[in-house]
Design a protein around this motif. Structure first.
Motif, PDB file in Angstrom:
ATOM      1  N   GLY A  88       0.789  -1.183  -0.116  1.00 32.40           N
ATOM      2  CA  GLY A  88      -0.135   0.021  -0.249  1.00 32.40           C
ATOM      3  C   GLY A  88       1.089   1.213  -0.211  1.00 32.40           C
ATOM      4  N   GLN A  89       0.257   2.221  -0.083  1.00 34.49           N
ATOM      5  CA  GLN A  89       0.904   3.745  -0.181  1.00 34.49           C
ATOM      6  C   GLN A  89       1.361   4.295   1.365  1.00 34.49           C
ATOM      7  OE1 GLN A  89      -0.185   6.634  -3.378  1.00 34.49           O
ATOM      8  NE2 GLN A  89      -2.136   5.408  -2.806  1.00 34.49           N
ATOM      9  N   PRO A  90       2.463   4.665   1.656  1.00 34.85           N
ATOM     10  CA  PRO A  90       2.993   5.326   2.702  1.00 34.85           C
ATOM     11  C   PRO A  90       2.326   6.511   3.339  1.00 34.85           C
ATOM     12  CG  PRO A  90       4.214   5.966   1.103  1.00 34.85           C
ATOM     13  CD  PRO A  90       3.463   5.101   0.470  1.00 34.85           C
TER      14      PRO A  90
ATOM     15  N   PRO B 261       2.894  -7.548   8.103  1.00 33.51           N
ATOM     16  CA  PRO B 261       4.019  -6.708   7.423  1.00 33.51           C
ATOM     17  C   PRO B 261       3.488  -5.827   6.269  1.00 33.51           C
ATOM     18  CG  PRO B 261       4.582  -9.012   7.550  1.00 33.51           C
ATOM     19  CD  PRO B 261       3.162  -8.803   7.946  1.00 33.51           C
ATOM     20  N   PHE B 262       4.050  -4.687   5.930  1.00 29.64           N
ATOM     21  CA  PHE B 262       3.608  -3.701   5.084  1.00 29.64           C
ATOM     22  C   PHE B 262       4.668  -3.253   4.061  1.00 29.64           C
ATOM     23  CE2 PHE B 262       2.514   0.912   3.977  1.00 29.64           C
ATOM     24  CZ  PHE B 262       1.298   0.716   3.493  1.00 29.64           C
ATOM     25  N   PHE B 263       4.428  -3.283   2.948  1.00 25.02           N
ATOM     26  CA  PHE B 263       5.502  -2.824   1.778  1.00 25.02           C
ATOM     27  C   PHE B 263       4.836  -1.537   1.059  1.00 25.02           C
ATOM     28  CE2 PHE B 263       7.192  -2.793  -2.369  1.00 25.02           C
ATOM     29  CZ  PHE B 263       8.816  -2.895  -2.097  1.00 25.02           C
ATOM     30  N   GLU B 264       5.733  -0.506   1.125  1.00 22.54           N
ATOM     31  CA  GLU B 264       5.464   0.801   0.668  1.00 22.54           C
ATOM     32  C   GLU B 264       5.330   0.653  -0.815  1.00 22.54           C
ATOM     33  OE1 GLU B 264       7.256   3.814   2.289  1.00 22.54           O
ATOM     34  OE2 GLU B 264       6.548   3.621   4.445  1.00 22.54           O
ATOM     35  N   THR B 265       4.409   0.947  -1.365  1.00 20.93           N
ATOM     36  CA  THR B 265       4.357   1.213  -2.844  1.00 20.93           C
ATOM     37  C   THR B 265       3.871   2.537  -3.118  1.00 20.93           C
ATOM     38  OG1 THR B 265       2.122   0.577  -3.263  1.00 20.93           O
ATOM     39  CG2 THR B 265       3.852  -1.153  -3.524  1.00 20.93           C
ATOM     40  N   HIS B 266       4.445   3.233  -4.196  1.00 25.07           N
ATOM     41  CA  HIS B 266       4.135   4.643  -4.659  1.00 25.07           C
ATOM     42  C   HIS B 266       3.255   4.601  -5.834  1.00 25.07           C
ATOM     43  CE1 HIS B 266       6.676   6.340  -1.638  1.00 25.07           C
ATOM     44  NE2 HIS B 266       7.406   5.439  -1.856  1.00 25.07           N
ATOM     45  N   ILE B 267       1.975   4.810  -5.999  1.00 23.16           N
ATOM     46  CA  ILE B 267       1.149   5.017  -7.108  1.00 23.16           C
ATOM     47  C   ILE B 267       0.176   5.913  -7.330  1.00 23.16           C
ATOM     48  CG2 ILE B 267      -0.540   3.308  -5.956  1.00 23.16           C
ATOM     49  CD1 ILE B 267       0.387   3.251  -9.793  1.00 23.16           C
ATOM     50  N   THR B 268      -0.118   6.440  -8.099  1.00 26.40           N
ATOM     51  CA  THR B 268      -1.129   7.513  -8.466  1.00 26.40           C
ATOM     52  C   THR B 268      -2.275   7.214  -9.485  1.00 26.40           C
ATOM     53  OG1 THR B 268      -0.018   8.834  -9.869  1.00 26.40           O
ATOM     54  CG2 THR B 268       0.079   9.276  -7.433  1.00 26.40           C
TER      55      THR B 268
ATOM     56  N   PHE C 121       1.758  10.450 -16.143  1.00 34.44           N
ATOM     57  CA  PHE C 121       2.389  10.200 -14.929  1.00 34.44           C
ATOM     58  C   PHE C 121       2.192   9.083 -14.205  1.00 34.44           C
ATOM     59  CE2 PHE C 121       2.779  11.631 -10.453  1.00 34.44           C
ATOM     60  CZ  PHE C 121       4.037  11.866 -10.361  1.00 34.44           C
ATOM     61  N   ALA C 122       0.659   8.671 -14.084  1.00 34.48           N
ATOM     62  CA  ALA C 122       0.303   7.398 -13.567  1.00 34.48           C
ATOM     63  C   ALA C 122       0.806   6.277 -13.941  1.00 34.48           C
ATOM     64  CB  ALA C 122      -1.373   7.437 -13.588  1.00 34.48           C
ATOM     65  N   LEU C 123       1.047   6.100 -15.200  1.00 37.22           N
ATOM     66  CA  LEU C 123       1.623   4.981 -15.747  1.00 37.22           C
ATOM     67  C   LEU C 123       3.130   4.764 -15.741  1.00 37.22           C
ATOM     68  CD1 LEU C 123      -0.028   4.751 -19.366  1.00 37.22           C
ATOM     69  CD2 LEU C 123      -0.248   3.343 -17.556  1.00 37.22           C
ATOM     70  N   VAL C 124       3.878   5.807 -15.470  1.00 37.80           N
ATOM     71  CA  VAL C 124       5.327   5.949 -15.054  1.00 37.80           C
ATOM     72  C   VAL C 124       5.313   5.252 -13.697  1.00 37.80           C
ATOM     73  CG1 VAL C 124       7.125   7.362 -14.607  1.00 37.80           C
ATOM     74  CG2 VAL C 124       6.071   7.724 -16.680  1.00 37.80           C
ATOM     75  N   ARG C 125       4.719   5.952 -12.681  1.00 41.71           N
ATOM     76  CA  ARG C 125       4.472   5.418 -11.226  1.00 41.71           C
ATOM     77  C   ARG C 125       4.218   4.166 -11.235  1.00 41.71           C
ATOM     78  NH1 ARG C 125       4.595   9.891  -7.649  1.00 41.71           N
ATOM     79  NH2 ARG C 125       4.930   8.369  -5.968  1.00 41.71           N
ATOM     80  N   MET C 126       3.310   3.570 -12.090  1.00 41.37           N
ATOM     81  CA  MET C 126       3.078   2.025 -12.078  1.00 41.37           C
ATOM     82  C   MET C 126       4.250   1.156 -12.513  1.00 41.37           C
ATOM     83  SD  MET C 126       0.222  -0.007 -12.051  1.00 41.37           S
ATOM     84  CE  MET C 126      -1.234   1.101 -12.602  1.00 41.37           C
ATOM     85  N   GLU C 127       4.818   1.613 -13.514  1.00 38.22           N
ATOM     86  CA  GLU C 127       5.862   0.853 -14.047  1.00 38.22           C
ATOM     87  C   GLU C 127       6.959   1.062 -12.877  1.00 38.22           C
ATOM     88  OE1 GLU C 127       9.357   0.920 -17.642  1.00 38.22           O
ATOM     89  OE2 GLU C 127       7.505   1.990 -17.438  1.00 38.22           O
TER      90      GLU C 127
END
Length: 372
Positions: free
Chosen positions: A37-39, A53-60, A72-78
């Motif tokens: 999830g997102q931090p 346990p929680f792993f941080e992902t950065h996605i919009t 921008f969303a696709l760049v963050r997804m990749e």
């Protein structure tokens, strides 16, 4: 064999709490669960608090009214998928991945599908969100809270995707809540009747006002206590509107937010509420008679469809938001308070829906996906 299950859920409690309910069930079965999830969102607080346990992902996500935000969303997804790949290279890939909607699920589910990890998605509402619809075509199993969502997914699922109705999982802290403790927590006598009112901060202002207008009729029932959660945004306005005297405050308790919703529902004899997916699930799991007022601006009017699930089974009443200022709504509320036999019928109808077993049913689906 114990499973390694990766779960992505985020943004709102409506996504996160069902995911945590599943995680609790899987943990009891001996499985290993981790969250993605997102931090800077609610999951970064709720998941660690629950001990997972929680792993941080950065996605919009992207704004469909502003198509250029898609780039921008696709760049963050990749980038998020690359982070997930690096993480799984270190710890080993999971046996199953589960998504609960919202864009935060997409990098995890896309990576898992590309790497032959079975994917399960869970939809809480009657109208699915874009993320779940986007992932449905490669999901092994699509699990639904409500039968009404089947048609909405029909064009999105893959040829080998299984669709099943599991219900919306509710956390153990809610299901195991005690009426006695709830009454003590909210200072309501054990032999009194209790009306619980809540709508959340989004779209609750009209509902809050309509119930506040009934104060005198409600308190004319000498054995009735009202617990009214206004949402933080509306607390001051509702407090001013009610203008409770010291004597009235003994039986009409107003608060901005209820932390222990399980105890509140367990203590209640009747509920007035909006019809969000989590509210519907918790009300049904604890078999509380309810009057549901769907939020009229919900996407595709999905709260009305949500509410109909309980209403059509005799477990709830429905009043459109446009009618709650009228005499009919007031009489509906007072009738439910004054007629215990009606409430008992509604409790039995809710019990028959089996909502309290939704977490178990969803965990069974996760195991099924791994073995298929």
């Amino acid at each position: 064999m114990a499973l390694k299950v990766a779960i992505a859920a985020g943004g709102t409690a409506g996504h996160i709490n069902p995911a945590l309910a599943l995680a609790e069930e899987l943990k009891d079965r001996g499985d290993e669960v981790s969250f993605f999830g997102q931090p800077n969102r609610l999951e970064a607080t709720l998941v660690p608090q629950a001990g997972f346990p929680f792993f941080e992902t950065h996605i919009t996500g992207f704004d469909r009214a502003r198509p250029w935000t898609l780039v921008f969303a696709l760049v963050r997804m990749e980038h998020a998928e690359k982070q997930i790949a690096e993480y799984f290279e270190k710890v080993g890939k999971p046996n199953v991945a589960v998504g609960f909607g919202a864009y935060v699920e997409m990098p995890l589910l896309r990576w898992c599908h590309a790497n032959n990890v079975p994917v399960v998605i869970h939809e809480q509402n009657s109208v699915p969100g874009l993320a779940n619809k986007s992932c449905a075509h490669f999901a092994a199993i699509v699990c639904l809270s409500l039968p009404a969502a089947k048609d909405a997914f029909r064009k999105d699922i893959g040829p080998e995707t299984t669709v099943m109705v599991t219900g919306n999982p509710v956390r153990r802290s809610v299901i195991n809540a005690s009426r006695e403790k709830g009454r003590d927590d909210f200072q309501v006598p054990q032999d009194a009747e209790m009306l619980l009112v809540f709508g959340g901060s989004l779209g609750a202002r009209h509902l809050n006002s309509a119930v506040a207008n009934m104060k005198d009729e409600l308190l004319s029932r000498k054995n009735l206590y009202v617990i009214h959660s206004t949402g933080r945004q509306d607390f001051d306005a509702v407090k001013e509107h009610l203008n409770l005297t010291a004597q009235e405050q003994k039986r009409y308790h107003i608060m901005p937010y209820i932390d222990s919703m399980g105890e509140a529902l367990a203590a209640a004899d009747a509920v007035i509420s909006r019809a969000g997916a989590s509210s519907i699930a918790e009300i049904a799991a604890l078999c509380v008679p309810s009057i549901l007022v769907p939020y009229p601006k919900a996407t595709a009017d999905h709260q009305t469809i949500n509410a109909r699930y309980l209403v059509d089974h005799g477990a709830a009443k429905l009043t459109p938001d446009s009618e709650i200022d009228g005499e009919g709504f007031k009489q509906e509320v007072l009738h439910l308070i004054d007629h215990q036999e009606e409430r008992e019928k509604m409790r039995k109808a809710a019990h028959g829906l089996g909502q309290a077993h939704a977490a178990c049913a969803l965990a069974d689906a996760v195991e099924m996906a791994q073995s298929s």
